[in-house]
Motif scaffolding. Sequence first.
Motif, mmCIF file in Angstrom:
data_model
loop_
_atom_site.group_PDB
_atom_site.id
_atom_site.type_symbol
_atom_site.label_atom_id
_atom_site.label_comp_id
_atom_site.label_asym_id
_atom_site.label_seq_id
_atom_site.Cartn_x
_atom_site.Cartn_y
_atom_site.Cartn_z
ATOM 1 N N TRP A 32 0.834 -1.200 0.000
ATOM 2 C CA TRP A 32 0.000 0.000 0.000
ATOM 3 C C TRP A 32 0.880 1.267 0.000
ATOM 4 C CZ3 TRP A 32 -4.544 0.738 -1.649
ATOM 5 C CH2 TRP A 32 -5.577 -0.159 -1.441
ATOM 6 N N CYS A 33 1.947 1.254 0.799
ATOM 7 C CA CYS A 33 2.851 2.408 0.843
ATOM 8 C C CYS A 33 3.437 2.686 -0.540
ATOM 9 C CB CYS A 33 3.976 2.166 1.844
ATOM 10 S SG CYS A 33 3.469 2.136 3.573
ATOM 11 N N ARG A 34 3.781 1.612 -1.238
ATOM 12 C CA ARG A 34 4.325 1.754 -2.597
ATOM 13 C C ARG A 34 3.286 2.369 -3.524
ATOM 14 N NH1 ARG A 34 8.478 2.155 -6.355
ATOM 15 N NH2 ARG A 34 7.869 1.142 -8.284
ATOM 16 N N LEU A 35 2.046 1.889 -3.433
ATOM 17 C CA LEU A 35 0.989 2.399 -4.294
ATOM 18 C C LEU A 35 0.663 3.857 -3.978
ATOM 19 C CD1 LEU A 35 -1.398 -0.699 -4.228
ATOM 20 C CD2 LEU A 35 0.037 0.051 -6.147
ATOM 21 N N ARG A 36 0.759 4.233 -2.726
ATOM 22 C CA ARG A 36 0.365 5.582 -2.307
ATOM 23 C C ARG A 36 1.472 6.624 -2.475
ATOM 24 N NH1 ARG A 36 -2.359 5.155 3.506
ATOM 25 N NH2 ARG A 36 -2.851 7.331 2.995
ATOM 26 N N THR A 37 2.729 6.205 -2.381
ATOM 27 C CA THR A 37 3.839 7.170 -2.469
ATOM 28 C C THR A 37 4.680 7.008 -3.723
ATOM 29 O OG1 THR A 37 5.457 5.762 -1.328
ATOM 30 C CG2 THR A 37 4.023 7.128 0.050
ATOM 31 N N GLY A 38 4.560 5.847 -4.376
ATOM 32 C CA GLY A 38 5.424 5.569 -5.516
ATOM 33 C C GLY A 38 6.788 5.054 -5.118
ATOM 34 N N GLU A 39 7.009 4.838 -3.811
ATOM 35 C CA GLU A 39 8.310 4.381 -3.323
ATOM 36 C C GLU A 39 8.134 3.162 -2.422
ATOM 37 O OE1 GLU A 39 11.036 5.775 -4.380
ATOM 38 O OE2 GLU A 39 10.095 7.526 -5.324
ATOM 39 N N TRP A 40 9.140 2.293 -2.444
ATOM 40 C CA TRP A 40 9.199 1.214 -1.456
ATOM 41 C C TRP A 40 9.839 1.800 -0.208
ATOM 42 C CZ3 TRP A 40 6.407 -2.937 -2.061
ATOM 43 C CH2 TRP A 40 6.139 -3.431 -3.356
ATOM 44 N N VAL A 41 9.034 2.150 0.763
ATOM 45 C CA VAL A 41 9.578 2.818 1.953
ATOM 46 C C VAL A 41 10.505 1.895 2.730
ATOM 47 C CG1 VAL A 41 7.635 4.391 2.121
ATOM 48 C CG2 VAL A 41 7.579 2.245 3.393
ATOM 49 N N SER A 42 10.397 0.604 2.506
ATOM 50 C CA SER A 42 11.317 -0.327 3.159
ATOM 51 C C SER A 42 12.737 -0.186 2.614
ATOM 52 C CB SER A 42 10.832 -1.769 2.987
ATOM 53 O OG SER A 42 10.617 -2.078 1.622
ATOM 54 N N ASP A 43 12.905 0.584 1.515
ATOM 55 C CA ASP A 43 14.241 0.845 0.981
ATOM 56 C C ASP A 43 14.983 1.904 1.791
ATOM 57 O OD1 ASP A 43 13.897 -0.993 -1.034
ATOM 58 O OD2 ASP A 43 13.404 0.477 -2.578
ATOM 59 N N ALA A 44 14.298 2.557 2.712
ATOM 60 C CA ALA A 44 14.956 3.532 3.581
ATOM 61 C C ALA A 44 15.809 2.767 4.587
ATOM 62 C CB ALA A 44 13.919 4.395 4.292
ATOM 63 N N ASP A 45 17.087 2.645 4.293
ATOM 64 C CA ASP A 45 17.946 1.716 5.026
ATOM 65 C C ASP A 45 19.322 2.350 5.243
ATOM 66 O OD1 ASP A 45 19.461 -0.401 5.976
ATOM 67 O OD2 ASP A 45 18.592 -1.858 4.606
ATOM 68 N N ALA A 46 19.484 3.000 6.381
ATOM 69 C CA ALA A 46 20.763 3.638 6.687
ATOM 70 C C ALA A 46 21.869 2.606 6.858
ATOM 71 C CB ALA A 46 20.634 4.482 7.951
ATOM 72 N N LEU A 47 21.521 1.442 7.399
ATOM 73 C CA LEU A 47 22.515 0.400 7.642
ATOM 74 C C LEU A 47 23.218 -0.028 6.357
ATOM 75 C CD1 LEU A 47 23.831 -1.587 9.619
ATOM 76 C CD2 LEU A 47 21.892 -3.130 9.234
#
Length: 331
Positions: free
Chosen positions: A237-252
């Motif tokens: 749903w986050c991908r559909l709503r923002t256009g981004e895979w928010v799980s890609d936010a990965d500082a590590l």
Amino acid sequence: MLKRYLRPLILTLLLLYVGITYIISGMIIEPPERRTTDRSAEILQEVWSIDLDSIEARLPEPEQVEIESQDGLALFGFHISSPSKQSSPLPSGEPEGEEKANCMIIFAHGYSDNHSGTFKYSQLFDACQCDMLMINHRGHGLSEGELVTGGVLEALDFRRWHAYAMKRTGLPASKIGWVGESWGAATILEAASGIDEPPAFVLAESPYSSWHNAISERAVRSYGSWIQFFYPGAYLWCRLRTGEWVSDADALSAVEELEAPTIIFHSKADPDTHYTQSQEIYDAIPESTPSELHLLDWGSHHVHSVYDRPEAYRELFLAFLSEEVPIFCEE
């Protein structure tokens, strides 16, 4: 008979899953109601007996500034001039009569906060006489945007602020430092990794290792481990709503390309983000990149170490700056 009831049951469960995961996606990408600077000051005073007004009062009057994000949002920040500047003028094309700064610090606040949450770090740079730029992330403060991406687009936004700061001040990247706390810390670690013109240094206070880990740590604590069953649908749903895979936010993962000297602070008593996430980030930074990790036993709440023991915090930071970036404060 079984087939007659099985199909409606499966459809009902599927609809429930879709609905629940949509709600969870909102918890992930819809920031809470925006805080005003007055409300931030009230919370600090009421909950922590911290006088934000007295911190702000020691700073020059801020100037509101604006840039545009890569996806067309108006992002706002506040530029605070150093009390003392060099007499040399800015490069041609900049406002006539404005003096050149010796250095610049860009600050990134945490989730649900605004730029005023970073005032507390300003005292670290008194001796350097730096200009300061305190930004509002998308969906926060005055900046446009209704959804966030955990650091995916926010890191790109921060790189734009970095470019803006270099153009405005005429300073090279080696004279511009970055400071961030919590979500802002994770964001600037991502932004600084693999960038063509890295900042002079990165100060990351209480970062999380990834947006997923930050969400999961809090969600499991609040709702139990069963909540993890809904993550795949929620991220879709986050991908559909923002256009981004928010799980890609990965500082590590990002810091494997980090070149800027980096200092990380984290309270061992932090109840919101476990300090082991900072340890994991530190361990992933290349050995060739100057870095320090301070896991503090001061009993401080999340991002409050600099409030609780400002002089000790400042001493640790300035020792790092003197060792790893000695030219930063020099004129």
